[in-house]
Scaffold this motif. Sequence first.
Motif, short mmCIF file in Angstrom:
data_model
loop_
_atom_site.label_atom_id
_atom_site.label_comp_id
_atom_site.label_asym_id
_atom_site.label_seq_id
_atom_site.Cartn_x
_atom_site.Cartn_y
_atom_site.Cartn_z
N ALA A 11 0.83 -1.21 0.00
CA ALA A 11 0.00 0.00 0.00
C ALA A 11 0.86 1.25 0.00
O ALA A 11 0.48 2.28 -0.57
N THR A 12 2.03 1.18 0.60
CA THR A 12 2.96 2.31 0.61
C THR A 12 3.69 2.44 -0.72
O THR A 12 3.89 3.53 -1.23
N ALA A 13 4.08 1.29 -1.29
CA ALA A 13 4.88 1.29 -2.52
C ALA A 13 4.07 1.61 -3.77
O ALA A 13 4.61 2.11 -4.75
N VAL A 14 2.78 1.31 -3.76
CA VAL A 14 1.94 1.51 -4.93
C VAL A 14 0.97 2.66 -4.66
O VAL A 14 0.04 2.52 -3.88
N PRO A 15 1.20 3.80 -5.29
CA PRO A 15 0.32 4.96 -5.06
C PRO A 15 -1.13 4.66 -5.41
O PRO A 15 -1.41 3.92 -6.34
N GLY A 16 -2.03 5.23 -4.63
CA GLY A 16 -3.44 5.13 -4.95
C GLY A 16 -4.19 3.99 -4.29
O GLY A 16 -5.41 3.91 -4.42
N VAL A 17 -3.49 3.08 -3.61
CA VAL A 17 -4.18 1.96 -2.96
C VAL A 17 -5.12 2.52 -1.89
O VAL A 17 -4.67 3.24 -1.00
N PRO A 18 -6.41 2.22 -1.97
CA PRO A 18 -7.34 2.68 -0.93
C PRO A 18 -6.91 2.09 0.42
O PRO A 18 -6.69 0.89 0.53
N ARG A 19 -6.75 2.94 1.43
CA ARG A 19 -6.29 2.44 2.72
C ARG A 19 -6.76 3.32 3.85
O ARG A 19 -7.15 4.47 3.64
N ASP A 20 -6.69 2.75 5.04
CA ASP A 20 -6.93 3.52 6.26
C ASP A 20 -5.64 3.43 7.09
O ASP A 20 -4.60 3.03 6.56
N ALA A 21 -5.71 3.77 8.36
CA ALA A 21 -4.51 3.78 9.20
C ALA A 21 -3.88 2.39 9.36
O ALA A 21 -2.68 2.28 9.61
N GLU A 22 -4.67 1.36 9.20
CA GLU A 22 -4.16 0.00 9.38
C GLU A 22 -3.69 -0.67 8.11
O GLU A 22 -3.12 -1.75 8.14
N VAL A 40 1.56 -12.07 -3.45
CA VAL A 40 2.24 -13.35 -3.61
C VAL A 40 3.15 -13.33 -4.83
O VAL A 40 4.31 -13.76 -4.76
N LEU A 41 2.66 -12.81 -5.93
CA LEU A 41 3.49 -12.77 -7.14
C LEU A 41 4.69 -11.84 -6.96
O LEU A 41 5.78 -12.15 -7.44
N HIS A 42 4.51 -10.74 -6.27
CA HIS A 42 5.63 -9.86 -5.97
C HIS A 42 6.64 -10.59 -5.08
O HIS A 42 7.85 -10.56 -5.34
N ALA A 43 6.16 -11.27 -4.04
CA ALA A 43 7.05 -12.00 -3.13
C ALA A 43 7.82 -13.09 -3.85
O ALA A 43 8.96 -13.40 -3.48
N ARG A 44 7.25 -13.64 -4.90
CA ARG A 44 7.92 -14.69 -5.68
C ARG A 44 8.83 -14.11 -6.77
O ARG A 44 9.41 -14.86 -7.55
N THR A 48 8.57 -6.20 -9.58
CA THR A 48 8.91 -5.31 -8.47
C THR A 48 7.74 -4.36 -8.26
O THR A 48 6.89 -4.19 -9.14
N TRP A 49 7.70 -3.71 -7.09
CA TRP A 49 6.61 -2.74 -6.87
C TRP A 49 6.72 -1.55 -7.81
O TRP A 49 5.68 -1.10 -8.33
N PRO A 50 7.92 -1.03 -8.09
CA PRO A 50 7.97 0.06 -9.07
C PRO A 50 7.45 -0.37 -10.46
O PRO A 50 6.75 0.39 -11.12
N GLU A 51 7.78 -1.60 -10.86
CA GLU A 51 7.28 -2.12 -12.14
C GLU A 51 5.76 -2.25 -12.10
O GLU A 51 5.06 -1.87 -13.05
N TRP A 52 5.23 -2.78 -10.98
CA TRP A 52 3.78 -2.92 -10.83
C TRP A 52 3.10 -1.55 -10.88
O TRP A 52 2.10 -1.37 -11.58
N ALA A 53 3.64 -0.58 -10.14
CA ALA A 53 3.03 0.75 -10.07
C ALA A 53 3.00 1.41 -11.45
O ALA A 53 1.98 2.01 -11.83
N ALA A 54 4.08 1.28 -12.20
CA ALA A 54 4.13 1.87 -13.54
C ALA A 54 3.12 1.20 -14.46
O ALA A 54 2.40 1.87 -15.22
N SER A 55 3.02 -0.12 -14.37
CA SER A 55 2.08 -0.86 -15.20
C SER A 55 0.63 -0.54 -14.81
O SER A 55 -0.23 -0.37 -15.67
N VAL A 89 2.20 -11.13 -19.74
CA VAL A 89 3.45 -10.57 -20.29
C VAL A 89 4.67 -11.28 -19.70
O VAL A 89 5.64 -11.55 -20.40
N LYS A 90 4.60 -11.58 -18.41
CA LYS A 90 5.72 -12.23 -17.71
C LYS A 90 5.80 -13.73 -17.97
O LYS A 90 6.73 -14.38 -17.52
N GLY A 91 4.82 -14.29 -18.67
CA GLY A 91 4.85 -15.71 -18.99
C GLY A 91 4.38 -16.62 -17.87
O GLY A 91 4.60 -17.83 -17.93
#
Length: 127
Positions: A11-22, A40-44, A48-55, A89-91
């Motif tokens: 939620a911090t790495a990807v701008p715009g994620v709807p969130r509250d304090a928790e 899960v796919l990011h953890a595997r 990356t989060w920057p790649e995800w955010a741009a996409s 795209v990532k196969g």
Amino acid sequence: MMDRAAARDAATAVPGVPRDAEGPVFREPWEAQAFAMALVLHARGVFTWPEWAASLAQEIKRAQAAGDPDTGETYYRHWLANLERLIAVKGVTTADTLHRYRDAWDHAADRTPHGQPIELKPEDFAR
């Protein structure tokens, strides 16, 4: 159950994620499931989060260009569309496989009484 630390990081790495304090907030269960799949796919190491955010930003721009009013209610629809596109795209899978499963889920939903869990069966793929 979703890893709270990973969800907060996403939620911090990807701008715009709807969130509250928790952390992230979701209006529907499928939104949390799409979010969790991306975690899960990011953890595997699929992306990356920057790649995800741009996409994701590109996905939102495409939706806006197609008339999405971008009021926030469609955020996780963009998230899911981006997830589907990026894993193809990532196969990780193919667009054909994604369509096959989407069609099977549609068929299963059509035959499932309202309020009951949707369960995929082999005949759902026969269409």
